[in-house]
Design a protein around this motif. Sequence first.
Motif, PDB file in Angstrom:
ATOM      1  N   GLN A   1       0.832  -1.200   0.000  1.00 17.00           N
ATOM      2  CA  GLN A   1       0.000   0.000   0.000  1.00 17.00           C
ATOM      3  C   GLN A   1       0.872   1.257   0.000  1.00 17.00           C
ATOM      4  O   GLN A   1       0.653   2.202  -0.753  1.00 17.00           O
ATOM      5  CB  GLN A   1      -0.916  -0.007   1.222  1.00 17.00           C
ATOM      6  N   LEU A   2       1.916   1.224   0.859  1.00 14.77           N
ATOM      7  CA  LEU A   2       2.844   2.355   0.902  1.00 14.77           C
ATOM      8  C   LEU A   2       3.579   2.507  -0.427  1.00 14.77           C
ATOM      9  O   LEU A   2       3.777   3.629  -0.916  1.00 14.77           O
ATOM     10  CB  LEU A   2       3.840   2.155   2.046  1.00 14.77           C
TER      11      LEU A   2
ATOM     12  N   GLU B   1       1.240   3.962  -3.010  1.00 16.06           N
ATOM     13  CA  GLU B   1       0.936   5.346  -2.645  1.00 16.06           C
ATOM     14  C   GLU B   1       2.121   6.270  -2.923  1.00 16.06           C
ATOM     15  O   GLU B   1       1.978   7.345  -3.502  1.00 16.06           O
ATOM     16  CB  GLU B   1       0.560   5.405  -1.159  1.00 16.06           C
TER      17      GLU B   1
ATOM     18  N   LEU C   1       2.808   6.558  -6.787  1.00 15.00           N
ATOM     19  CA  LEU C   1       1.847   7.467  -7.404  1.00 15.00           C
ATOM     20  C   LEU C   1       2.086   8.903  -6.969  1.00 15.00           C
ATOM     21  O   LEU C   1       1.999   9.841  -7.757  1.00 15.00           O
ATOM     22  CB  LEU C   1       0.426   7.036  -7.033  1.00 15.00           C
ATOM     23  N   ARG C   2       2.411   9.055  -5.687  1.00 13.96           N
ATOM     24  CA  ARG C   2       2.647  10.411  -5.189  1.00 13.96           C
ATOM     25  C   ARG C   2       3.886  11.017  -5.847  1.00 13.96           C
ATOM     26  O   ARG C   2       3.905  12.190  -6.214  1.00 13.96           O
ATOM     27  CB  ARG C   2       2.817  10.379  -3.679  1.00 13.96           C
TER      28      ARG C   2
ATOM     29  N   ASN D   1      -6.200  -0.702  -5.128  1.00 12.01           N
ATOM     30  CA  ASN D   1      -5.893  -0.127  -3.824  1.00 12.01           C
ATOM     31  C   ASN D   1      -6.149  -1.188  -2.763  1.00 12.01           C
ATOM     32  O   ASN D   1      -7.296  -1.555  -2.505  1.00 12.01           O
ATOM     33  CB  ASN D   1      -6.752   1.114  -3.574  1.00 12.01           C
TER      34      ASN D   1
ATOM     35  N   GLN E   1      -5.982  -1.042   0.298  1.00 12.75           N
ATOM     36  CA  GLN E   1      -6.397  -0.552   1.615  1.00 12.75           C
ATOM     37  C   GLN E   1      -7.542  -1.397   2.169  1.00 12.75           C
ATOM     38  O   GLN E   1      -7.649  -1.597   3.389  1.00 12.75           O
ATOM     39  CB  GLN E   1      -6.837   0.914   1.501  1.00 12.75           C
TER      40      GLN E   1
ATOM     41  N   GLY F   1       7.116   6.426   5.319  1.00  9.38           N
ATOM     42  CA  GLY F   1       6.307   7.370   4.556  1.00  9.38           C
ATOM     43  C   GLY F   1       6.875   8.771   4.515  1.00  9.38           C
ATOM     44  O   GLY F   1       6.584   9.537   3.588  1.00  9.38           O
TER      45      GLY F   1
END
Length: 942
Positions: free
Chosen positions: A352-353, A356, A359-360, A380, A382, A523
């Motif tokens: 998930q990280l 994320e 994409l970020r 996703n 999540q 993160g």
Amino acid sequence: MAELEGLEFGKSDFVLLDEVNMEQFMENLKLRFEKARIYTFIGEVVVSVNPYKQMDIYGKEAIDAYRGRELYENPPHLYAVADAAYKAMKRRAKDTCIVISGESGAGKTEASKYIMQYIAAITNPSQRAEVESVKNVLLKSNCVLEAFGNAKTNRNDNSSRFGKYMDINFNFNGDPTGGHINNYLLEKVRIKFNPVIYDLYQIQFYNTRIMNCVSATPQGNLQFETDSESVQVVGSEAVSHIAGLTTTEPDNVTKSLLYRTVATGGGEVIEKGHTEKEACFGRDAFAKALYERLFCWIVARINAVIEVKDYNPVLHGKNTVIGVLDIYGFEIFDNNSFEQFCINYCNEKLQQLFIELILRQEQDEYQREGITWQHIDYFNNQIIVDLVEQPHKGIISVLDEACLTVGKVTDTICLESMDAKLRQHPHYTSRKLTPSDKTMEFHRDFRIRHYAGDVTYSVEGFLDKNKDPLFQDFKRLMYNSSNPVLKEMWPDGQLSITEVTKRPLTAATLFKNSIVALVDKLGCKEPYYVRCIKPNEMKSPVLFDDARCQHQVAYLGLLENVRVRRAGFAYRQPYARFLQRYKMTCEYTWPNHLMETDREAVEAIVTQHGFQDDVAYGHTKLFVRTPRSLFTLEQERAALIPILVLFLQKVWRGALARMRCQRMRAIYAIMGCYKRYKVKAHFWEVERRFTNVRNMADYGKSVEWPTPPAALAQFDSITQQLHRRWRARQIVKNIPPSDMGEVRAKVAALGALSGERKDWGCGRPWERDYLSNVRDCPQTSSNFIRISKELRNKDQYNQVLFSGFCRKVNRFNKSTDRALFITEKHIYKLDPKKQFKVLKRLPLESMTGLSITAGVDQMVALHTSSQDDVLLYIQRGELCPNQDRIGELLGTLIDHFTRSVATVRGCWVETGIGFRLQRGAELKQAKPNFTELAWLSINCSQ
């Protein structure tokens, strides 16, 4: 390592695949593995395949090749990712992390070692001792943690049975100053212990169960038996051994194993005996807890050594961090239990990280560059993370609730509770919810549909492993140990029996909290990823198991990674870098463009190749949408490279030739100047040494000549000869004219003898006419004077060359006294006993030679043209009894012939026993040798 990879090795970046599908992905991965290219990029992610062999790609040359270079400048490598993370940390003062994941045996721990090795190699250029010490501890801590935390399993001989995250702290110079290690989910039940380790720390673990690994025969396991009333330990040796190793009392060990101390509500303390099952459970829990606390104590000791101490940001500058995460990958076994559930939950969180952050990063880059962002559809996970960790509804919450419930709660009851709460969840099912699915068992199995695939878990043992309870009696036992290390490991053992404590958190909750904290820590850092793949189960360097590798590619989410990377633009590059690589493909940019900016030059390249519709121009980068455009550029560049190389070689060889020519000219110029300098310097030195030679007593004989350069060797010889002649001339000028005849004779004798006769009378005055000398011949001199006058009147001679007594030797070896009288016209043999009667008269010009010996005798042989030779012994007179008169006779004759006869042919001069013959010697009227004259005059004066 610096050479770029060709297409025969496949695509070095999966983003450049023609189509993103599993078939092409696996084909490229297999080709690179077979070509010994174990690393492949997905953008900034490295996919690593375990080669199961030593590879020569990790030495100093490889480190130097990747130091400070961009990712795309060299073939894919762990060093490229490590360098990118280090540069981002050092240049932008940004915390970074490297996440290494993969299944057991995929090479995660080795990858982390190589990354640490690279960071250690490129830091601390000034070789400061304190930084070297930190690096050594960081590198060598791996060995200690592996010794205690690794185990042999069915899939790997040296498998890490714990997750490890290491933070490396750097100062503003980019040098490591310390670090910190966190460990996650140590698998206590799957450790295969090494007796060497026990002896090292004086700790032995008993009855450790080896699950899912090669079985080993337990050593010293405690066994229990039940008699009619209570449970007893079988044998006392094991208890005594435990007591000795833990430095506790044997009675206390036995009591902790067989009884449990309980405080009642009224404060009363009672001892409750265990059943045999409870005793075995307590024994196992104690062994696992002892191992876990030892491992955590070791990690804490390492952290105490490597943690940054006395850090002050004001004084020391910003402290940046590179994190390295070496953690277990997704696991799907035939029998999946609580450990696989926790590991797979961890991978869901990291995935998930990963999505994320990727994409970020993409979104942030597009926004920075002013490129329109397009929404990307992706899975996703999540929803799966919530299935596990959501409060009150998630699986961990159900497990904790079951563990906290008073009464007899079994694994089956817990499974029923999960079925009731999660029956509507799309990623959860069990046999009860899908009765037709015979791959699961009733009342035992449940299934989670993970992002990497469906995994069936057996609920048996879930509650016990989640509770992971340890009776307080064992904690008190270890706290009261006399061993300070063990006492330090069990601080909770100091609580009294009646003291009320909060129920400890369950294993699942503790693990969830640690993973949430890890994800939060990752993160806030810029991530870099290494995805490790195990190619086969046989540990073979040549076998590539397609099904096995495809399964790993799926659960590592590598295809999703490629799709995310290619969703917008597959390739992006700063204008300067793009121009540097492809400027030779355009006539307007080679070798250097004349446009105002690099962006305009890049636009010229793109327009010339006709794919302007496939690119977007950012503020600082060019974005290329499809790999086909990039391949077109690469192919044209590859075709031009040989031409450019030949051109550069030609230019460079010409430059080298010109430089060599210039150097040769310079060398010859220097050599010429140096030679001239040496010649002049020699002249100056000779002039300096011989400046006052005219005023010296010896006219410079004692002056040492300087060593001449090779070019002046002949000149130096001539110069010295000229100096000797000048010196002789200076000496000769001082000789009276009356002595010159004697000097000439001595010079003539010296030249004829050439040093072959040791004593020849050069050191005394030469009288020549000894028969007329009253001192030498006092009794006969008057008679001889009378006879010589008669002969002068008769033969008309003007000069007496030599006269003296001698003994004549005939052919019969008989000798008689005679007198020898030589004038410029005749040689006379006289009889001294008969008033010097002339016995023989020979014309002097009839003489053809003269022989003498090399000894000290006075024998001489006179050779004539009539072959009527005369053999004589010259006798010494009374003037000096040891006079040698052979040299005087020889020198006088030679001087006479030299001055009066132009050429005499057939002249013999023989010296010594071996006789030296000179035929046709020319005796010319010549100037005297001034050097020899000077030498003779000095000796004469003595």
